[in-house]
Design an enzyme around this catalytic site. Structure first.
Site, PDB file in Angstrom:
ATOM      1  N   SER A  70     -70.057  80.518 -13.198  1.00 32.04           N
ATOM      2  CA  SER A  70     -71.444  80.089 -13.393  1.00 32.04           C
ATOM      3  C   SER A  70     -71.501  78.628 -13.806  1.00 32.04           C
ATOM      4  CB  SER A  70     -72.233  80.977 -14.338  1.00 32.04           C
ATOM      5  OG  SER A  70     -73.614  80.742 -14.082  1.00 32.04           O
ATOM      6  N   HIS A  75     -75.465  68.289 -23.384  1.00 25.35           N
ATOM      7  CA  HIS A  75     -76.432  67.207 -23.558  1.00 25.35           C
ATOM      8  C   HIS A  75     -76.126  66.530 -24.892  1.00 25.35           C
ATOM      9  CE1 HIS A  75     -78.771  69.128 -20.353  1.00 25.35           C
ATOM     10  NE2 HIS A  75     -78.507  70.258 -20.983  1.00 25.35           N
ATOM     11  N   CYS A  90     -70.953  84.773 -15.354  1.00 21.04           N
ATOM     12  CA  CYS A  90     -71.223  86.066 -14.731  1.00 21.04           C
ATOM     13  C   CYS A  90     -70.022  86.957 -14.992  1.00 21.04           C
ATOM     14  CB  CYS A  90     -71.433  85.907 -13.232  1.00 21.04           C
ATOM     15  SG  CYS A  90     -72.857  84.900 -12.817  1.00 21.04           S
TER      16      CYS A  90
END
Length: 132
Positions: A70, A75, A90
């Site tokens: 996935s 950030h 996943c």
């Protein structure tokens, strides 16, 4: 669709760390953490934002590593001494939960925050469901 979504908000990180403002340094940190966790990178993008007009503060970075399992998103907010982390895996062919926790832990350790807020969300169905 069954998967595990982990997030962490890191507070009071060392602003002087290169990974806070240098996309190359953040890329290397993320790549090493992904490989160390046993997850599989398939692509990546790291973007440094421009300084705010009139600001002398360094701008942050958004980095994304697409995983076969996935994704990882990071950030940085150097003006706040903050970092947000997002790891989603996943669990279709195998349970990747331990790998997700390992990846998140490695990144938290690397930024050495004074305070961490973690959240965990199990997503999707645990067993196969017929389409509706």
């Amino acid at each position: 669709m069954h998967g595990l979504h982990l997030t962490a908000d890191l507070h009071r990180c060392a602003v002087a760390r290169a990974e806070m403002t240098d996309p190359s340094a953040l890329r290397e940190l993320c790549r090493a953490a992904v490989h160390g966790s046993g997850l599989t990178p398939v692509n990546e993008l790291f973007h440094r934002f421009a300084q705010a007009p009139g600001s002398a503060e360094p701008a942050g970075i958004t980095g994304v590593v697409l995983l076969a399992e996935s994704h990882l998103a990071v950030h940085t907010w150097p003006e706040l001494g903050a970092v947000t982390l997002d790891v989603y895996v996943c669990n279709f062919g195998a349970d990747n939960s331990a790998r997700a926790h390992s990846l998140l832990g490695a990144l938290i350790d690397a930024f050495a925050p004074a305070r961490v807020e973690r959240h965990e969300l199990v997503r999707g169905a645990r067993t196969a469901m017929a389409p509706t």
